[in-house]
Design a protein around this motif. Structure first.
Motif, PDB file in Angstrom:
ATOM      1  N   VAL B 156       0.838  -1.209   0.000  1.00  0.00           N
ATOM      2  CA  VAL B 156       0.000   0.000   0.000  1.00  0.00           C
ATOM      3  C   VAL B 156       0.867   1.251   0.000  1.00  0.00           C
ATOM      4  N   ALA B 157       1.916   1.235   0.829  1.00  0.00           N
ATOM      5  CA  ALA B 157       2.772   2.412   0.928  1.00  0.00           C
ATOM      6  C   ALA B 157       3.452   2.707  -0.391  1.00  0.00           C
ATOM      7  N   LEU B 158       3.921   1.656  -1.052  1.00  0.00           N
ATOM      8  CA  LEU B 158       4.611   1.847  -2.330  1.00  0.00           C
ATOM      9  C   LEU B 158       3.673   2.501  -3.333  1.00  0.00           C
ATOM     10  N   ILE B 159       2.424   1.970  -3.394  1.00  0.00           N
ATOM     11  CA  ILE B 159       1.455   2.539  -4.336  1.00  0.00           C
ATOM     12  C   ILE B 159       1.187   4.007  -3.993  1.00  0.00           C
ATOM     13  N   THR B 160       0.994   4.274  -2.682  1.00  0.00           N
ATOM     14  CA  THR B 160       0.694   5.650  -2.257  1.00  0.00           C
ATOM     15  C   THR B 160       1.834   6.594  -2.605  1.00  0.00           C
ATOM     16  N   ILE B 161       3.058   6.141  -2.346  1.00  0.00           N
ATOM     17  CA  ILE B 161       4.208   7.010  -2.616  1.00  0.00           C
ATOM     18  C   ILE B 161       4.284   7.325  -4.099  1.00  0.00           C
ATOM     19  N   ILE B 162       4.094   6.277  -4.943  1.00  0.00           N
ATOM     20  CA  ILE B 162       4.188   6.509  -6.386  1.00  0.00           C
ATOM     21  C   ILE B 162       3.093   7.470  -6.834  1.00  0.00           C
ATOM     22  N   ILE B 163       1.872   7.256  -6.328  1.00  0.00           N
ATOM     23  CA  ILE B 163       0.766   8.147  -6.709  1.00  0.00           C
ATOM     24  C   ILE B 163       1.091   9.584  -6.313  1.00  0.00           C
ATOM     25  N   THR B 164       1.587   9.759  -5.064  1.00  0.00           N
ATOM     26  CA  THR B 164       1.881  11.120  -4.584  1.00  0.00           C
ATOM     27  C   THR B 164       2.938  11.790  -5.452  1.00  0.00           C
ATOM     28  N   ILE B 165       4.024  11.073  -5.710  1.00  0.00           N
ATOM     29  CA  ILE B 165       5.114  11.696  -6.464  1.00  0.00           C
ATOM     30  C   ILE B 165       4.660  12.028  -7.881  1.00  0.00           C
ATOM     31  N   VAL B 166       3.913  11.096  -8.495  1.00  0.00           N
ATOM     32  CA  VAL B 166       3.446  11.360  -9.861  1.00  0.00           C
ATOM     33  C   VAL B 166       2.477  12.533  -9.862  1.00  0.00           C
ATOM     34  N   ALA B 167       1.583  12.573  -8.855  1.00  0.00           N
ATOM     35  CA  ALA B 167       0.591  13.654  -8.806  1.00  0.00           C
ATOM     36  C   ALA B 167       1.282  14.996  -8.658  1.00  0.00           C
ATOM     37  N   ILE B 168       2.314  15.044  -7.850  1.00  0.00           N
ATOM     38  CA  ILE B 168       2.993  16.325  -7.648  1.00  0.00           C
ATOM     39  C   ILE B 168       3.795  16.729  -8.880  1.00  0.00           C
ATOM     40  N   LYS B 169       4.249  15.746  -9.622  1.00  0.00           N
ATOM     41  CA  LYS B 169       4.965  16.048 -10.875  1.00  0.00           C
ATOM     42  C   LYS B 169       4.007  16.486 -11.969  1.00  0.00           C
ATOM     43  N   LYS B 170       2.870  15.777 -12.104  1.00  0.00           N
ATOM     44  CA  LYS B 170       2.060  15.934 -13.318  1.00  0.00           C
ATOM     45  C   LYS B 170       0.824  16.822 -13.141  1.00  0.00           C
ATOM     46  N   LEU B 171       0.115  16.681 -12.030  1.00  0.00           N
ATOM     47  CA  LEU B 171      -1.155  17.388 -11.909  1.00  0.00           C
ATOM     48  C   LEU B 171      -0.928  18.888 -11.793  1.00  0.00           C
ATOM     49  N   LYS B 172      -1.992  19.663 -12.104  1.00  0.00           N
ATOM     50  CA  LYS B 172      -1.861  21.118 -12.053  1.00  0.00           C
ATOM     51  C   LYS B 172      -1.644  21.577 -10.608  1.00  0.00           C
ATOM     52  N   ILE B 173      -2.407  20.934  -9.694  1.00  0.00           N
ATOM     53  CA  ILE B 173      -2.285  21.319  -8.287  1.00  0.00           C
ATOM     54  C   ILE B 173      -0.882  20.999  -7.778  1.00  0.00           C
ATOM     55  N   GLY B 174      -0.321  19.886  -8.287  1.00  0.00           N
ATOM     56  CA  GLY B 174       1.036  19.506  -7.897  1.00  0.00           C
ATOM     57  C   GLY B 174       2.043  20.524  -8.382  1.00  0.00           C
ATOM     58  N   GLN B 175       1.796  21.028  -9.600  1.00  0.00           N
ATOM     59  CA  GLN B 175       2.704  22.055 -10.126  1.00  0.00           C
ATOM     60  C   GLN B 175       2.622  23.325  -9.288  1.00  0.00           C
ATOM     61  N   SER B 176       1.388  23.656  -8.859  1.00  0.00           N
ATOM     62  CA  SER B 176       1.254  24.838  -7.995  1.00  0.00           C
ATOM     63  C   SER B 176       2.015  24.625  -6.697  1.00  0.00           C
ATOM     64  N   ILE B 177       1.905  23.412  -6.138  1.00  0.00           N
ATOM     65  CA  ILE B 177       2.613  23.122  -4.890  1.00  0.00           C
ATOM     66  C   ILE B 177       4.112  23.317  -5.076  1.00  0.00           C
TER      67      ILE B 177
END
Lengths: 364, 301
Positions: B156-177
């Protein structure tokens, strides 16, 4: 060495009349008045009990307040004046408590000598830690010290290291400054702590207002600027670390004496948070604010303890639960409110309000 | 006879991945807002205690409702964090010392509240094999017997970490962050509401903590007093990796986990594993204060 000595030169009053003016001024008068109230506390609480033991239990709350007041002021000197936020002041508090306990229990040194001695040993440790942490700023320093306090807590709490660190139960039966079986002992205990508090806090206040303190404030506000104007940052930071540790050590030694034990719990983060809460409530970089905060805390504790004995409240289990751990919770909520609405603490605004009221009463 | 080095690698990977969950949110919040959230560890134990209480009071301790309880606890904590951010932290955000004091005060209030509401007894949360009764308590990887819960937590942690890192790289909100964490003023000039972004970051850190509560906390019994210990753990990880760097906190978590496992394998004293994060903090800060991935600090943050 001479240079350092010159820093501590205090501008003594030119003549007696200026001292008199100071006492007669509003702030001086208020200070004398509050000190007089504290000095009269034993008389006040004598009405509530008959035995010296009973009086001692009441006065314990104020002894606690005095000790934490010194502790808070020492933290304030480091964090409020110099801007070195420490989250692990319990390191010095606890170490001094252990040194005092070892000295008085195992070596039989007298309590007075050992208090100064253990504070002095802690000064060396504090200067060493301060020197090690010179490169760290802000939150890094805070959490490194927190980590050190947790490290010491685990070392002293570890059963397999009892031989070196006295184990979970620590050192018990530390002798008190004065035995409290008779009234005179109780009073001597109270007034000697009171005197130590006045002397320590005054010294810290004088340091904060001297030229040395001004340099410290300059470091806090703009360390690059301070360095550019030829101030040796490292020297000042190490010295202020040592001074702060001395008084934290005094507080720790007094605490171990009054509660007759040195236990690993003294290293716990909660003991580091106490001075922070006191100083923040009273007002950062005021030094005396910490004492005000700790006395407020002492009063809250007394009220909570007294409320617990009220029969009507005893029947409400939720309230009793709340009162069991109440003081810290109440005080933390109080602290949040203070920081939110009066970020500079309550000491200075309170004095200002009192002065206005006084002038209104006087009719100016 | 199992190979100790293999054990260290397997256990270190499992523990490292899961503890990264604890540190990522902490690091993110510091990077975006310069807020060193002292209440991070306490929120973690507070949520854990709350899950236990909700499960046993409202769902009669039926294990399959465990994740519902986690969601409820998460919602309550998000509300608490929203109140404390918009009501308190935001007002004093520019003063480092006041931020430290106020997050500390929030931590103390939450800690004392959890002592008052949930008591001081040690608590064990529901494990994954209590929910799915056909699972067994231990799995074998090679010769090594590993707790099933830990393997589940790892996945679960591995999946969560990958989702978080990808979201911060790709999503618009991640770019704002990322924009706010690089330069707050410039980001505000580009029309990003930095306060909103900072709150979203805090919310992400609470969600990451909730995931950790669901999968990692059941491994050990805990009380309300463990909050500061978890804070120190998260801080150690973040210090190794560099404050504010997500990748750094993942790498830091692995380094710390491998170090703890190595010490535990070769020295064997339980309390040594307590000391590893503490000693690591002190050593890393004294040698390389900015960590592995951290930026060199000049002024403030």
């Amino acid at each position: 060495m001479n240079k350092i000595k010159r820093l501590f030169v205090i501008e003594l009053p030119k003549n007696i009349s200026s001292t008199k003016d100071k006492i007669l001024s509003f702030k001086g008068g208020l200070t004398i008045f509050s000190l007089a109230i504290v000095a009269l506390l034993p008389t006040l609480f004598n009405f509530f009990t008959d035995t010296p033991k009973g009086l001692a239990t009441y006065l314990d709350f104020f002894l606690y307040a005095m000790i934490i007041g010194i502790f808070g002021a020492s933290w304030d000197l480091l964090a409020g004046i110099t801007g070195l936020f420490s989250l692990g002041h319990s390191v010095f508090f606890g170490l001094a408590a252990y040194f005092l306990a070892i000295g008085t229990v195992y070596w039989g040194v007298s309590s007075f000598v050992m208090t100064i001695l253990s504070a002095s040993i802690v000064v060396l440790i504090g200067a060493a830690i301060g020197w090690m942490c010179l490169r760290l700023k802000g939150p890094y320093l805070a959490l490194t010290l927190l980590a050190m306090s947790i490290l010491l807590f685990h070392l002293f709490n570890e059963p397999s290291l009892t031989k070196w660190f006295y184990g979970e139960s620590g050192i018990t039966d530390v002798p008190r400054l004065f035995e409290r079986d008779i009234l005179i002992g109780v009073l001597f205990n109270f007034y000697s702590y009171f005197l130590i508090m006045i002397v320590s806090v005054s010294i810290m206040k004088i340091i904060a207002q001297s030229k040395f303190g001004t340099v410290l404030k300059a470091i806090r506000d703009d360390d690059t600027g301070a360095q550019a104007s030829g101030i040796n940052l490292s020297k000042y930071k190490v010295i202020v670390f040592a001074i702060s540790c001395f008084f934290a050590g005094i507080a720790g030694a007094l605490y171990a004496m009054n509660w007759t034990s040195a236990v690993p719990a003294y290293f716990q983060p909660s003991y580091s948070f106490l001075p922070i809460m006191m100083a923040a409530v009273g007002g950062l970089s005021t030094i005396t604010g910490a004492v005000l905060g700790s006395f407020l805390y002492g009063i809250i504790r007394i009220i909570v303890i007294e409320l617990k004995d009220v029969p009507a409240i005893k029947e409400l289990p939720i309230v009793v639960d709340f009162l069991e751990i109440g003081p810290v919770l109440i005080f933390a909520i109080f602290l949040i409110i203070v920081i939110r609405f009066a970020p500079n603490g309550i000491l200075n605004p309170a004095i200002e309000k009192l002065r206005l009221t006084w002038e209104l009463v006087k009719g100016n | 006879m199992s190979n100790p080095f293999l054990d260290i690698i397997i256990l270190g990977t499992l523990h490292g991945t899961t503890t990264a969950l604890l540190a990522m949110g902490f690091s993110l919040v510091y990077g975006v807002g310069g807020i060193l959230n002292q209440s991070h560890g306490v929120v973690y134990t507070f949520m854990g205690l709350m899950v236990f209480e909700i499960l046993h009071t409202y769902f009669f301790g039926i294990a399959s409702y465990f994740f519902v309880a986690v969601l409820i606890a998460l919602a309550i904590n998000l509300v608490i964090m929203a109140i404390s951010y918009f009501g308190l932290i935001k007002k004093v955000q520019d003063n480092m010392i006041n931020v430290l004091i106020i997050t500390l005060a929030i931590a103390i209030v939450l800690e004392q509240l959890s002592a008052m509401l949930f008591g001081e007894s040690h608590i064990n949360l529901v494990r994954i094999y209590d929910i799915f009764t056909d699972l067994e308590g231990e799995m074998h990887i090679g010769d090594l017997a590993v707790n099933t819960q830990l393997v589940f937590a790892f996945i679960v942690a591995l999946i969560t970490i990958i989702i978080t890192i990808v979201a911060i790289k790709k999503l618009k909100i991640g770019q704002s962050i990322r924009a706010v964490s690089q330069d707050r003023e410039a980001a505000e000039l580009m029309g990003i509401n930095s306060n909103k972004i900072l709150f979203i970051t805090i919310a992400i850190s609470v969600v990451l903590l909730a995931v950790a509560v669901a999968v990692y906390l059941p491994n050990r019994s805990f009380t309300y007093q463990y909050g500061m210990h978890y804070l120190i753990n998260a801080f150690a990880i973040v210090v190794i990796g560099g404050l504010g760097s997500l990748l750094g906190s993942v790498v830091g978590a692995y380094i710390l986990a491998f170090a703890s496992e190595t010490f535990f394998q070769f020295i064997g004293l339980a309390f040594v594993s307590y000391l590893v994060p503490v000693v690591t903090i002190i050593i890393v800060l004294l040698i390389r204060p900015q960590g592995i991935f951290g930026k060199k600090e000049d002024e403030g943050h």
